[in-house]
Every structure is written in C-alpha cells, then in structure tokens.
Design an enzyme around this catalytic site. Structure first.
Site, short mmCIF file in Angstrom:
data_model
loop_
_atom_site.label_atom_id
_atom_site.label_comp_id
_atom_site.label_asym_id
_atom_site.label_seq_id
_atom_site.Cartn_x
_atom_site.Cartn_y
_atom_site.Cartn_z
N SER A 95 3.32 -62.77 36.42
CA SER A 95 2.31 -61.71 36.31
C SER A 95 0.90 -62.28 36.19
CB SER A 95 2.57 -60.86 35.07
OG SER A 95 3.88 -60.37 35.07
N GLU B 221 20.72 -59.97 36.27
CA GLU B 221 19.70 -59.48 35.34
C GLU B 221 19.68 -57.95 35.32
OE1 GLU B 221 15.89 -60.13 33.16
OE2 GLU B 221 17.80 -61.13 33.35
N GLU C 282 8.81 -46.69 35.40
CA GLU C 282 8.28 -45.91 36.53
C GLU C 282 8.72 -46.56 37.85
OE1 GLU C 282 6.43 -46.87 33.93
OE2 GLU C 282 5.98 -44.94 32.99
C1 LIG Z 1 8.01 -58.09 26.58
C2 LIG Z 1 7.43 -58.53 27.89
C3 LIG Z 1 7.61 -59.84 28.32
C4 LIG Z 1 7.03 -60.26 29.53
N1 LIG Z 1 7.17 -61.57 29.90
C5 LIG Z 1 6.62 -62.00 31.05
C6 LIG Z 1 6.72 -63.37 31.44
O1 LIG Z 1 7.29 -64.20 30.70
N2 LIG Z 1 6.17 -63.76 32.59
C7 LIG Z 1 5.54 -62.88 33.42
O2 LIG Z 1 5.11 -63.31 34.49
N3 LIG Z 1 5.38 -61.57 33.08
C8 LIG Z 1 5.90 -61.12 31.91
N4 LIG Z 1 5.75 -59.80 31.53
C9 LIG Z 1 4.91 -58.93 32.35
C10 LIG Z 1 5.65 -57.83 33.07
O3 LIG Z 1 6.38 -58.35 34.15
C11 LIG Z 1 4.62 -56.80 33.50
O4 LIG Z 1 4.06 -56.24 32.33
C12 LIG Z 1 5.21 -55.71 34.35
O5 LIG Z 1 5.58 -56.20 35.60
C13 LIG Z 1 4.20 -54.56 34.56
O6 LIG Z 1 3.01 -55.04 35.06
P1 LIG Z 1 1.61 -54.71 34.35
O7 LIG Z 1 1.72 -54.95 32.90
O8 LIG Z 1 0.55 -55.43 35.12
O9 LIG Z 1 1.41 -53.14 34.53
P2 LIG Z 1 0.95 -52.40 35.84
O10 LIG Z 1 1.74 -52.85 37.01
O11 LIG Z 1 -0.53 -52.47 35.94
O12 LIG Z 1 1.38 -50.93 35.50
C14 LIG Z 1 0.64 -50.08 34.60
C15 LIG Z 1 1.33 -48.72 34.57
O13 LIG Z 1 1.30 -48.14 35.89
C16 LIG Z 1 2.63 -47.85 36.32
N5 LIG Z 1 2.76 -48.12 37.76
C17 LIG Z 1 2.37 -49.24 38.42
N6 LIG Z 1 2.68 -49.16 39.73
C18 LIG Z 1 3.30 -47.96 39.89
C19 LIG Z 1 3.87 -47.28 41.02
N7 LIG Z 1 3.89 -47.85 42.23
N8 LIG Z 1 4.44 -46.07 40.81
C20 LIG Z 1 4.46 -45.48 39.58
N9 LIG Z 1 3.91 -46.08 38.48
C21 LIG Z 1 3.34 -47.29 38.63
C22 LIG Z 1 3.52 -48.79 35.52
O14 LIG Z 1 4.84 -48.30 35.43
C23 LIG Z 1 2.81 -48.83 34.18
O15 LIG Z 1 3.16 -47.71 33.41
C24 LIG Z 1 6.29 -59.35 30.33
C25 LIG Z 1 6.11 -58.03 29.89
C26 LIG Z 1 6.65 -57.61 28.69
C27 LIG Z 1 6.42 -56.21 28.22
#
Ligand SMILES: Cc1cc2nc3c(=O)[nH]c(=O)nc-3n(C[C@H](O)[C@H](O)[C@H](O)COP(=O)(O)OP(=O)(O)OC[C@H]3O[C@@H](n4cnc5c(N)ncnc54)[C@H](O)[C@@H]3O)c2cc1C
Length: 383
Positions: free
Chosen positions: A126, A242, A368
């Site tokens: 990410s 997974e 989502e």
């Molecule tokens: C506990 C935890 C551990 C993690 N560990 C890692 C790690 O070790 N390495 C790593 O790389 N990442 C890690 N992550 C990150 C995780 O993969 C991301 O948080 C996740 O992919 C969501 O991306 P974002 O936070 O950028 O949210 P965004 O993608 O910006 O989303 C924000 C909101 O918009 C919604 N949304 C986005 N796109 C759409 C769509 N097309 N349709 C409908 N709704 C949408 C999402 O559901 C969310 O509610 C971790 C996250 C958590 C919570």
C-alpha cells in the site's frame, strides 16, 4: 520427520491441540496487539524445533506439507487457543511466492532464513492513494548496474519497525500502457541509509503500522522475484488460501463467548431488547460457521474456491464489530475503561476487543471491495 498427512484428521487435531495447550505460553494467549519478534522468540523456537513454522509449505522446503483439510485444522486450533500469528509475513506471504516463482538459488538462500526468523519480513504494497486501487502504485525502482534504486513511499506497513526485510511491489516500467503492467516484485533489506521508517500509532495506542520512505534505497537485481514487470499477476496468486483464512469464524466466536460472560455478569439478559440483539448476533455467528464449513469442505475435496468466498470475510468481520459494540453497552459505565474488566474470575478487555474489530473490515481487501466482487463476479450486476 513426522508425516502429518498420514494421521487421520481427528488424530492430527488432537496432536496440534495438545501441543498448543501444553507448550504455548499462557500470557501470550489472545494477545490484543501484533507481537514483536522479541516477545515471541521462545515460542518461535519451539515451533521451529518441531518443524511447525510453515504448515502450508512443501516438506522439501522445511514446511509441514499439510493437505487442505489439515491446514484448516491447524489454523482453527491456532485461533481457538488464541495463539499469535507471530511475525508470519515471511511464511505466509513472501515464502510461497519464492517457492512458486523463485530460482533455485533464491529458494536456497531465502527460505531457510524465513523459517529460522533470521529474516523478519514486512509487506510493502500500500501507498498513500494506492490501497484498494493498488495497481496505481508509484514507488519506482530503476536499474543502475547490478542494483535497483528505489524511491517513493509505502504506508500501513505492519510491523516494519520490527522487520529486517521488506517485500514490495514497485514500478519498474513507468511507460507501460496498463497500470497493472510494469510492476515488479522486489526484496530489500530494511537496515540501509536509503530507508526511513516512521511508526503510526493505532487507536489502541499500539505502534503497529509504519510509513516507509525510500530515498535512493538499493536492492541487488538478484532480489527480483519472477520476471521484471510481471509482479502484479504474481502477487495476485498469493490470495488463494488467504481468502478463506480471513473469513474464519473464530474472531466472532471468541468475542461472542466474552460478550455472553459480560452480559451474564451484568444481568443484561433480564433486558428483552438486549436479549433480542444477543440472539441476532449469536445466530449470525452460527450461520456464518455453517457457511464456512461449506467452503472448507470444498477445499478439502480439492476444489478451487469461487469469488463467493468473499461473503465469509464480510460476514465475520461485521458480526465481530457488532458483538464488540454490544460488549461496550453490556459493560455499562465500565465500557470505556482501558484494560481488562473483571467479570467474576475472568478479565475481559472490552476496549481492546472493540479496537481489534475496527480494522478487520479494511485489511485483506476492504468490505466494500469484497461487495464489489460479489456484485460483479457472483451476481453479475453492471458496474
Ligand atoms: C490492520 C491492517 C494491516 C495492514 N497491513 C498492511 C501491510 O502490512 N502492508 C500493506 O501494504 N498494506 C497494509 N494494510 C493496508 C491495506 O491493504 C489498505 O488499508 C487497504 O487496501 C485499503 O486501502 P486504503 O487504506 O488506501 O483505503 P482506500 O482504498 O483509499 O479506501 C477508502 C475507502 O473507500 C472505499 N473504496 C475504495 N475503492 C472503492 C471502490 N472501488 N468501490 C467502493 N468503495 C471503495 C474503501 O472500501 C474504503 O472504505 C493494512 C491495513 C490494515 C487495516
């Protein structure tokens, strides 16, 4: 060497259960935070000595080589007893990719060091602005002689501050026409001048996530796994097992047991409205477990899971959240207290459960995104 698959499922479950119940340190059960390696070193050494660090890896690489039904049992028992996942990103994530796509030399070098935890891994996928839309990632790796030179930023990197290495997706061809192309899978050492780590404190006050900054960081070209510019398709193959694992029922089941204890201790079952709400979540937990069994049976029969498995993760995480909200209500004025709440002779950390439930609807593909999968791939609805 033990041939685990020669045991019946019941005998295997008994052995694993006995091992966890007798060997796993009581004070580490149901840890409310992700453990640092130093905290669980002795437990890792026990697993290592028994050859039980990597249940899913083939035996030839030092794994247990478990077939699907035994693998599910292993994880079920692990969760049931509240055994920490430990620092498992090497075993669960990068190891399987090296096994599938690595050269002989890469397997020979990296795999034993994952098992022994000489190398401790974090996952650099990410980025700010590239989470759900991961393929838009911008961290670049440019070849300079025998090295990749890496610039950019990763975020939400779990336990990066406790890792010796990072596996990452980086953009190696900025001119590729599709965003999924031109991405490569590269391994890098964390301890180098070009990498800076800043921790992010969670709601629960834990330093569990990090931002990782790359400023001309270097990784030898031999740390490329698979083909250059073909990392996206490779990383997606990781999802297999997974997808059922993150939908396993234990999260909600464990929380329900704790909710029942609090509710009894606080005489909440005298309240018909609470009784109704409790019955609803209890039935959701039962129904979810039945659905999980259906998917698990599919795996045991050697079938591949379809996109409908996304239901499991949505259901268990949202039920888990509902249960933890009810726990806070049931605890009354003590619901906002930090630390364990004494109910009879049991200590239950109400707030820690609530905090633990929050990110479950985000990681492993947000709920989502899972709903999008269901609507497109299962229900065939238009975008
Ligand atoms: C506990 C935890 C551990 C993690 N560990 C890692 C790690 O070790 N390495 C790593 O790389 N990442 C890690 N992550 C990150 C995780 O993969 C991301 O948080 C996740 O992919 C969501 O991306 P974002 O936070 O950028 O949210 P965004 O993608 O910006 O989303 C924000 C909101 O918009 C919604 N949304 C986005 N796109 C759409 C769509 N097309 N349709 C409908 N709704 C949408 C999402 O559901 C969310 O509610 C971790 C996250 C958590 C919570």
């Amino acid at each position: 060497m033990t041939d685990w698959n020669a045991l019946s499922d019941e005998a295997f479950r008994r052995q694993v259960r006995t091992f966890f119940e007798t060997e796993y340190p009581e004070e580490l059960r149901h840890l409310p935070h992700r453990a640092k390696f130093a905290e669980i070193r002795q437990w890792h050494e026990k697993l290592y000595a028994k050859g039980m660090v990597a249940p899913a890896w083939p035996v030839e690489y030092g794994g247990m080589g478990l077939e699907a039904s035994k693998l599910l049992i292993f994880y079920e028992e692990q969760q049931r007893w509240g055994v920490t996942r430990g620092r498992d990103m090497g075993v669960q994530m990068v190891g399987p990719l090296i096994i599938k796509f690595g050269t002989q030399a890469q397997k020979h070098y990296w795999l034993p060091r994952i098992l022994s935890c000489e190398h401790i891994w974090c996952q650099g996928y990410s980025e700010p602005g590239s989470g759900s839309d991961l393929a838009s990632l911008r961290t670049s790796a440019v070849i300079d002689g025998d090295y990749f030179v890496i610039n950019g930023q990763k975020i939400w990197t779990t336990m990066a501050h406790d890792a010796t290495h990072i596996f990452m997706l980086v953009r190696t061809d900025p001119r590729a026409t599709k965003k999924q192309e031109g991405i490569s899978f590269v391994l890098a050492e964390m301890n180098q001048p070009g990498i800076a780590v800043r921790t992010i404190t969670t709601l629960a006050g834990e330093d569990e996530f990090c931002e990782v900054f790359f400023d001309n960081a270097r990784a030898p070209c031999e740390n490329l796994i698979g083909e250059l510019n073909k990392g996206w398709a490779m990383a997606k193959t990781l999802l297999g097992f997974e997808r059922i694992f993150i939908g396993a029922p234990n999260l909600a089941q464990n929380a329900l047991v704790q909710l029942r204890t609090i509710a009894q201790g606080r005489y909440m079952f005298n309240d018909p409205v609470f009784r109704d709400r409790f019955a609803k979540v209890a039935l959701d937990v039962e129904d979810h477990a039945a659905l999980y069994t259906r998917f698990a049976d599919q795996l045991k029969r050697g079938e591949t899971l379809g996109p409908d498995v996304s239901m499991l993760k949505i259901w268990v995480t949202e039920t888990f959240q509902e249960i933890t909200e009810l726990m806070i209500e049931a605890a009354g004025p003590d619901g906002g207290m930090i630390g364990p709440l004494q109910v009879g002779n049991v200590g239950i950390d109400v707030l820690a459960n609530f905090y633990k439930a929050r990110p479950t609807t985000i990681y492993g593909g947000t709920n989502e995104i899972q709903r999008n999968i269901l609507s497109k791939a299962v229900l065939g609805l238009p975008e």
